[in-house]
Motif scaffolding. Structure first.
Motif, PDB file in Angstrom:
ATOM      1  N   GLU A   1       0.628  -1.193  -0.034  1.00  0.00           N
ATOM      2  CA  GLU A   1      -0.036   0.305   0.087  1.00  0.00           C
ATOM      3  C   GLU A   1       0.991   1.037   0.317  1.00  0.00           C
ATOM      4  OE1 GLU A   1      -3.654   1.783  -0.766  1.00  0.00           O
ATOM      5  OE2 GLU A   1      -3.451  -0.007  -0.549  1.00  0.00           O
TER       6      GLU A   1
ATOM      7  N   ILE B   1       2.877  -3.477  -8.783  1.00  0.00           N
ATOM      8  CA  ILE B   1       2.812  -3.817  -7.620  1.00  0.00           C
ATOM      9  C   ILE B   1       1.296  -4.982  -6.685  1.00  0.00           C
ATOM     10  CG2 ILE B   1       2.681  -2.631  -5.378  1.00  0.00           C
ATOM     11  CD1 ILE B   1       3.198   0.116  -6.596  1.00  0.00           C
ATOM     12  N   ASP B   2       0.693  -5.472  -7.519  1.00  0.00           N
ATOM     13  CA  ASP B   2      -0.530  -5.925  -6.722  1.00  0.00           C
ATOM     14  C   ASP B   2      -0.037  -7.639  -7.621  1.00  0.00           C
ATOM     15  OD1 ASP B   2      -2.462  -4.053  -5.939  1.00  0.00           O
ATOM     16  OD2 ASP B   2      -3.322  -4.428  -7.786  1.00  0.00           O
TER      17      ASP B   2
ATOM     18  N   VAL C   1       0.642   0.251 -10.686  1.00  0.00           N
ATOM     19  CA  VAL C   1       0.308  -0.679  -9.185  1.00  0.00           C
ATOM     20  C   VAL C   1      -0.219  -2.085  -9.686  1.00  0.00           C
ATOM     21  CG1 VAL C   1      -2.498  -0.084  -8.420  1.00  0.00           C
ATOM     22  CG2 VAL C   1      -0.931   1.604  -8.492  1.00  0.00           C
TER      23      VAL C   1
ATOM     24  N   ARG D   1       0.953   6.868  -5.943  1.00  0.00           N
ATOM     25  CA  ARG D   1       0.295   7.835  -6.943  1.00  0.00           C
ATOM     26  C   ARG D   1       0.511   9.061  -6.903  1.00  0.00           C
ATOM     27  NH1 ARG D   1      -3.826   3.960  -3.593  1.00  0.00           N
ATOM     28  NH2 ARG D   1      -3.978   3.153  -4.978  1.00  0.00           N
TER      29      ARG D   1
ATOM     30  N   THR E   1       0.067   4.894 -14.537  1.00  0.00           N
ATOM     31  CA  THR E   1       0.361   4.235 -12.892  1.00  0.00           C
ATOM     32  C   THR E   1      -0.460   3.599 -12.448  1.00  0.00           C
ATOM     33  OG1 THR E   1       0.138   7.047 -12.536  1.00  0.00           O
ATOM     34  CG2 THR E   1      -1.202   5.329 -10.570  1.00  0.00           C
TER      35      THR E   1
ATOM     36  N   LYS F   1       2.373   1.882  -3.619  1.00  0.00           N
ATOM     37  CA  LYS F   1       0.845   2.595  -4.572  1.00  0.00           C
ATOM     38  C   LYS F   1       0.675   3.724  -3.822  1.00  0.00           C
ATOM     39  CE  LYS F   1      -2.198  -1.753  -4.626  1.00  0.00           C
ATOM     40  NZ  LYS F   1      -3.280  -2.655  -4.082  1.00  0.00           N
TER      41      LYS F   1
END
Length: 185
Positions: A122, A171-172, A168, A129, A164, A125
């Motif tokens: 998180e 990352i997931d 993301v 962002r 972005t 992320k």
């Protein structure tokens, strides 16, 4: 100018992803890997140095790390440094070799580690962002200074949003792989 903004944003997002991967590598699973001992510091002639600078670290098997000091008198200090670290490991000296067995993870500990891993993801992320926000602010400034048109700014913002989304998703994917690794018995 727009390309500079996009390139800078992509580089920063990539750095956030790499930092996440390094942080996740420090979260231990049931298997042994030499990177676990990377942040352990040993007193060496009055100064603290990483364990890798005073010993050879290798894997004996999937659950055991072996540490072989380059100087025999360092074995006790290395053993104590590993034991005193926050890793929860219990090394044992066997002649001039220190064996570090990896204890199996309990179900409760695995769930705690997954919470830690999700928090790290998180954070990554949020960093991505924030890069998006900074890039969009830079584009708005270019628009305000009349260096680019509204259409160019909108197109560039869409491209930054796609960038972005890509990071993301990456990352997931990294998070899911680490969670699967933690839950594997």
């Amino acid at each position: 100018m727009i390309n500079d903004v996009k390139q800078s944003a992509e580089q920063k997002m990539h750095k956030s992803l790499e930092a996440l991967k390094v942080d996740l590598g420090k979260v231990r699973t049931g298997r042994a890997h030499t990177g676990i001992l990377d942040h352990v510091q040993v007193e060496y002639y009055g100064s603290l140095v990483p364990i890798s600078q005073v010993a050879a670290i290798s894997l004996a098997d999937a659950r055991t790390i072996t540490v072989q000091p380059w100087e025999k008198n360092m074995a006790g200090k290395i053993e104590k440094a590993i034991r005193d670290s926050d890793l929860g490991l219990n090394p044992s000296a066997n002649g001039d070799v220190i064996r570090v067995p990896m204890p199996p993870l309990t179900e409760e500990r695995r769930k705690d580690l997954i919470k830690v891993v999700r928090g790290e993801a998180e954070g990554a992320k949020v960093a991505v962002r924030n890069v998006r926000r900074d890039a969009n602010d830079a584009l708005k400034k270019l628009l305000k200074d009349k260096e680019i048109g509204e259409d160019e700014e909108r197109r560039a913002q869409d491209e930054i949003q796609k960038l972005t989304d890509k990071f993301v998703a990456e990352i997931d994917k990294t998070l899911q792989a680490k969670e699967a690794d933690l839950m594997a018995v």
